[in-house]
Design a protein around this motif. Sequence first.
Motif, PDB file in Angstrom:
ATOM      1  N   SER A  43      38.262  70.193  16.217  1.00 12.25           N
ATOM      2  CA  SER A  43      39.639  70.660  16.086  1.00 12.25           C
ATOM      3  C   SER A  43      40.421  70.539  17.402  1.00 12.25           C
ATOM      4  CB  SER A  43      39.672  72.111  15.598  1.00 12.25           C
ATOM      5  OG  SER A  43      39.031  72.953  16.531  1.00 12.25           O
ATOM      6  N   SER A  44      39.804  69.926  18.421  1.00 10.40           N
ATOM      7  CA  SER A  44      40.514  69.712  19.682  1.00 10.40           C
ATOM      8  C   SER A  44      39.958  68.476  20.386  1.00 10.40           C
ATOM      9  CB  SER A  44      40.388  70.930  20.593  1.00 10.40           C
ATOM     10  OG  SER A  44      39.056  71.105  21.002  1.00 10.40           O
ATOM     11  N   PHE A  58      44.922  65.191  13.176  1.00 14.08           N
ATOM     12  CA  PHE A  58      44.024  66.288  12.829  1.00 14.08           C
ATOM     13  C   PHE A  58      44.095  66.482  11.325  1.00 14.08           C
ATOM     14  CE2 PHE A  58      45.271  67.187  17.189  1.00 14.08           C
ATOM     15  CZ  PHE A  58      44.086  67.587  17.777  1.00 14.08           C
ATOM     16  N   LEU A  67      48.237  67.700  11.391  1.00 15.55           N
ATOM     17  CA  LEU A  67      49.073  67.403  12.543  1.00 15.55           C
ATOM     18  C   LEU A  67      48.860  65.953  12.952  1.00 15.55           C
ATOM     19  CD1 LEU A  67      50.946  68.469  14.839  1.00 15.55           C
ATOM     20  CD2 LEU A  67      48.859  69.077  16.091  1.00 15.55           C
ATOM     21  N   TRP A  79      45.033  70.559  20.251  1.00 19.08           N
ATOM     22  CA  TRP A  79      44.193  71.175  19.233  1.00 19.08           C
ATOM     23  C   TRP A  79      45.039  71.514  18.028  1.00 19.08           C
ATOM     24  CZ3 TRP A  79      45.903  73.616  23.559  1.00 19.08           C
ATOM     25  CH2 TRP A  79      46.649  74.767  23.386  1.00 19.08           C
ATOM     26  N   CYS A  80      44.338  71.808  16.935  1.00 20.16           N
ATOM     27  CA  CYS A  80      45.009  72.175  15.695  1.00 20.16           C
ATOM     28  C   CYS A  80      44.126  73.154  14.940  1.00 20.16           C
ATOM     29  CB  CYS A  80      45.279  70.938  14.844  1.00 20.16           C
ATOM     30  SG  CYS A  80      46.070  71.289  13.274  1.00 20.16           S
ATOM     31  N   ALA A  83      41.685  72.440  11.629  1.00 17.76           N
ATOM     32  CA  ALA A  83      41.252  71.043  11.536  1.00 17.76           C
ATOM     33  C   ALA A  83      39.736  70.962  11.425  1.00 17.76           C
ATOM     34  CB  ALA A  83      41.729  70.251  12.747  1.00 17.76           C
TER      35      ALA A  83
END
Length: 94
Positions: A43-44, A58, A67, A79-80, A83
Amino acid sequence: MVHTGWGACRVIAANTFFKRLRGFIGRRPERCAGDVIWFSKCSSVHTFFMGHALDIVFADKEGRVLLSLEGVPPCRIVWCRGASFVLERFSRGR
């Protein structure tokens, strides 16, 4: 619905520690045109040590885009929340 505008490509699974660590570091855009790296359970990402901008997507576990970022410059962390995986490629025209 988010459309990334990405076309046909070769997907490279970053499925080992070293593949995840390296990503596109040390690679040249002209030699990797069309390549996309897939980071599962992620997620990042960071763009440290990159010489070129990246396009980053993501997505959640169902594959829905959460995103989409274009032209993320070197020396950034993105990051999201939510995700499950990340796709990255060299940015086009940057």
